[in-house]
Design an enzyme around this catalytic site. Structure first.
Site, PDB file in Angstrom:
ATOM      1  N   CYS A 185      44.939  42.926  36.474  1.00 49.06           N
ATOM      2  CA  CYS A 185      44.747  43.888  37.558  1.00 49.06           C
ATOM      3  C   CYS A 185      46.075  44.087  38.283  1.00 49.06           C
ATOM      4  O   CYS A 185      47.066  43.418  37.997  1.00 49.06           O
ATOM      5  CB  CYS A 185      43.631  43.448  38.497  1.00 49.06           C
ATOM      6  N   HIS A 186      46.096  45.005  39.230  1.00 45.56           N
ATOM      7  CA  HIS A 186      47.359  45.369  39.856  1.00 45.56           C
ATOM      8  C   HIS A 186      47.955  44.272  40.726  1.00 45.56           C
ATOM      9  O   HIS A 186      49.137  44.315  41.045  1.00 45.56           O
ATOM     10  CB  HIS A 186      47.186  46.658  40.676  1.00 45.56           C
ATOM     11  N   THR A 187      47.167  43.277  41.103  1.00 47.55           N
ATOM     12  CA  THR A 187      47.744  42.146  41.819  1.00 47.55           C
ATOM     13  C   THR A 187      48.801  41.484  40.955  1.00 47.55           C
ATOM     14  O   THR A 187      49.907  41.180  41.403  1.00 47.55           O
ATOM     15  CB  THR A 187      46.657  41.117  42.182  1.00 47.55           C
TER      16      THR A 187
ATOM     17  N   HIS B  23      44.513  36.031  37.283  1.00 41.75           N
ATOM     18  CA  HIS B  23      43.608  35.476  38.284  1.00 41.75           C
ATOM     19  C   HIS B  23      42.159  35.907  38.120  1.00 41.75           C
ATOM     20  O   HIS B  23      41.314  35.542  38.931  1.00 41.75           O
ATOM     21  CB  HIS B  23      44.097  35.840  39.695  1.00 41.75           C
ATOM     22  N   GLU B  24      41.851  36.675  37.092  1.00 44.16           N
ATOM     23  CA  GLU B  24      40.444  36.970  36.832  1.00 44.16           C
ATOM     24  C   GLU B  24      40.155  36.593  35.395  1.00 44.16           C
ATOM     25  O   GLU B  24      40.811  37.070  34.463  1.00 44.16           O
ATOM     26  CB  GLU B  24      40.121  38.429  37.122  1.00 44.16           C
TER      27      GLU B  24
ATOM     28  N   CYS C 197      35.563  25.959  50.366  1.00 38.72           N
ATOM     29  CA  CYS C 197      35.605  24.498  50.447  1.00 38.72           C
ATOM     30  C   CYS C 197      34.275  23.912  50.888  1.00 38.72           C
ATOM     31  O   CYS C 197      33.980  22.745  50.653  1.00 38.72           O
ATOM     32  CB  CYS C 197      36.713  24.045  51.391  1.00 38.72           C
TER      33      CYS C 197
ATOM     34  N   CYS D 200      34.837  23.922  56.060  1.00 41.02           N
ATOM     35  CA  CYS D 200      35.478  24.523  57.230  1.00 41.02           C
ATOM     36  C   CYS D 200      34.492  25.401  58.003  1.00 41.02           C
ATOM     37  O   CYS D 200      33.384  25.679  57.542  1.00 41.02           O
ATOM     38  CB  CYS D 200      36.701  25.345  56.813  1.00 41.02           C
TER      39      CYS D 200
ATOM     40  N   CYS E 101      33.350  28.514  56.074  1.00 40.11           N
ATOM     41  CA  CYS E 101      32.395  28.251  54.993  1.00 40.11           C
ATOM     42  C   CYS E 101      31.011  27.897  55.538  1.00 40.11           C
ATOM     43  O   CYS E 101      29.997  28.203  54.918  1.00 40.11           O
ATOM     44  CB  CYS E 101      32.912  27.129  54.095  1.00 40.11           C
TER      45      CYS E 101
ATOM     46  N   CYS F 100      37.466  31.249  53.806  1.00 35.72           N
ATOM     47  CA  CYS F 100      37.707  29.804  53.842  1.00 35.72           C
ATOM     48  C   CYS F 100      39.082  29.473  54.423  1.00 35.72           C
ATOM     49  O   CYS F 100      40.095  30.029  53.997  1.00 35.72           O
ATOM     50  CB  CYS F 100      37.589  29.228  52.436  1.00 35.72           C
TER      51      CYS F 100
ATOM     52  N   ARG G 104      41.777  30.147  51.395  1.00 35.09           N
ATOM     53  CA  ARG G 104      41.996  31.592  51.468  1.00 35.09           C
ATOM     54  C   ARG G 104      43.224  31.954  50.644  1.00 35.09           C
ATOM     55  O   ARG G 104      44.174  31.182  50.542  1.00 35.09           O
ATOM     56  CB  ARG G 104      42.187  32.012  52.916  1.00 35.09           C
TER      57      ARG G 104
ATOM     58  N   CYS H  47      37.413  38.488  39.898  1.00 31.81           N
ATOM     59  CA  CYS H  47      38.262  39.240  40.819  1.00 31.81           C
ATOM     60  C   CYS H  47      37.863  40.678  40.695  1.00 31.81           C
ATOM     61  O   CYS H  47      37.453  41.312  41.632  1.00 31.81           O
ATOM     62  CB  CYS H  47      39.735  39.056  40.481  1.00 31.81           C
TER      63      CYS H  47
ATOM     64  N   ARG I 273      40.019  48.453  33.013  1.00 29.34           N
ATOM     65  CA  ARG I 273      40.132  47.028  32.800  1.00 29.34           C
ATOM     66  C   ARG I 273      40.442  46.758  31.338  1.00 29.34           C
ATOM     67  O   ARG I 273      39.814  47.303  30.446  1.00 29.34           O
ATOM     68  CB  ARG I 273      38.821  46.325  33.146  1.00 29.34           C
TER      69      ARG I 273
END
Length: 407
Positions: free
Chosen positions: A48-50, A70-71, A100, A103, A106, A114, A118, A178, A401
């Site tokens: 993805c573009h990230t 990341h996905e 987590c 916190c 959460c 989170c 995060r 993601c 995708r």
């Protein structure tokens, strides 16, 4: 995989050595997981573009060499000390933001942001000891958003893994970890404001799952309602999919690229408005089409003008507008206070208000129950050895995708 537990694994990974240069398939060493960590075998990942944005290293601090991705979907190989809710063989989705469960965020029913896990795009190491689990001949290779799925094996904090139904096809549901980011052409052209090209920052949250959740979890359109979707890139299509699932009677797509309408019909969009084809603000056009405004709107571009239009096009008294994209840091949202006093509601969302570990498994079940269609988001597939072709497709805006097959 029992024979590899506690040992260093040597495997292939696509390493980015320099900004904007093709990734190189290298043999890397992946260390065993430490406390609260899990090592998993990645079977399918996607782009993805990230990934593209940070690989290009434009407008942020470059960190190389690095393993992006990341996905993905994978299988647990081994777990570190203290990990009790996952075991080897479990099917999981790694997620760029975590849960987590301890916190204040959460524990809150209203937040999924989170405090511990995060998203952090600058950190290239693990939280446990501040070190990388990847290396090549002793040289550390940096992680990316805690996932680094462009590797046959990776190490992830347990709070960033969602355990899912083992019957779910990982080559499809991996996009839910993601999801699908908005096409760059929409970001660059919507309302013809090139100065906002830095809106690429919205890739952090403008994913398929965010678009879907923005509609289902935040906008919550009643059955039979009218919904406007601003931006028909992939995240906008996901938002439209959410409106379709919710039973909206009219889904109005807004984009300056009229060619997007045909594709958008597959995701439930019933009508299309191109702002360039009208001599009045698009919010006025939509208000005229809908007898005073839509019941819900979802803004999926990060363009502040589109945000204003999305808010002002909802009906007074009950209209709700949801912002998904992130604007340029100096952009200012302006609207007349009467629009708020007349009982319009403006909301924002991060990751579609989904708590990753708690909620993602149920989203996977929506797919398994045929309530959610993922295949129409997936337009290409390549083997891991040709991962750079996926980058080319993304840069040319030729794919929604592209699934990368690790084996």
């Amino acid at each position: 995989m029992a024979g590899t537990a506690g040992k260093v694994i040597r495997c292939k990974a696509a390493v980015a050595w320099e900004a904007g240069k093709p990734l190189v398939i290298e043999e890397v060493e992946v260390a065993p997981p430490q406390a609260s960590e899990v090592r998993l075998k990645i079977l399918f990942t996607s782009l993805c573009h990230t990934d593209v944005y940070f690989w290009e290293a434009k407008g942020q601090n470059p960190l190389f060499p690095r393993i992006y991705g990341h996905e993905a979907g994978g299988i647990v190989e081994s777990v570190g000390e203290g990990v009790t809710d996952l075991k080897p063989g479990d099917h999981v989705l790694p997620v760029f933001t975590g849960e987590c469960k301890d916190c204040a965020h959460c524990k809150s029913e209203e937040s999924n942001m989170c405090s511990l896990l995060r998203i952090n795009t600058d950190r290239g190491v693990m939280l446990n000891d501040g070190k990388s689990r990847f290396s090549i001949k002793g040289k550390p290779i940096y992680h990316f958003v805690g996932t680094s799925t462009f590797s046959e094996y990776t190490v992830v904090h347990v709070g960033c893994l969602a355990k899912i139904n083992p019957l779910a096809p990982l080559d499809k549901v991996c996009v839910l970890s993601c999801g699908i980011s908005t096409g760059t052409d929409t970001l660059k052209t919507l309302f013809q404001n090139p100065s906002l090209i830095l809106l690429f920052l919205c890739v952090f949250i403008d994913k398929n799952i965010s678009g879907l959740g923005a509609t289902l979890n935040v906008a919550k359109p009643p059955k039979g309602s009218t919904v406007a979707i601003f931006g028909l890139g992939a995240v906008g299509l996901a938002a439209a999919e959410g409106a379709r699932i919710a039973g909206a009677s009219r889904i109005i797509g807004v984009d300056v690229n009229s060619n997007r309408f045909e594709e958008a019909k597959k995701f439930g969009v019933t009508e299309f408005v191109n702002p360039q084809h009208h001599n009045k603000p698009v919010q006025e056009v939509i208000a005229e089409m809908t007898d005073g405004g839509v019941d819900r709107s979802v803004e999926c571009t990060g363009n502040v003008d589109a945000m204003i239009s999305a808010f002002e096009c909802v009906h007074d008294g009950w209209g709700v507008a949801v912002l998904v994209g992130v604007p340029h840091k100096e952009a200012v949202f302006k609207t007349h206070p009467i629009n708020v006093l007349n009982e319009r509601t403006l909301k924002g969302t991060f990751f579609g208000n989904y708590k990753p570990r708690t909620d993602l498994p149920s989203v996977v079940e929506k797919y398994m129950n045929k309530e959610l269609e993922l295949e129409k988001f997936i337009t290409h597939s390549v083997p891991f050895s040709k991962i750079n072709e996926a980058f080319e497709l993304m840069l040319k805006a030729e794919s929604l995708r592209c699934i990368i097959r690790m084996e």
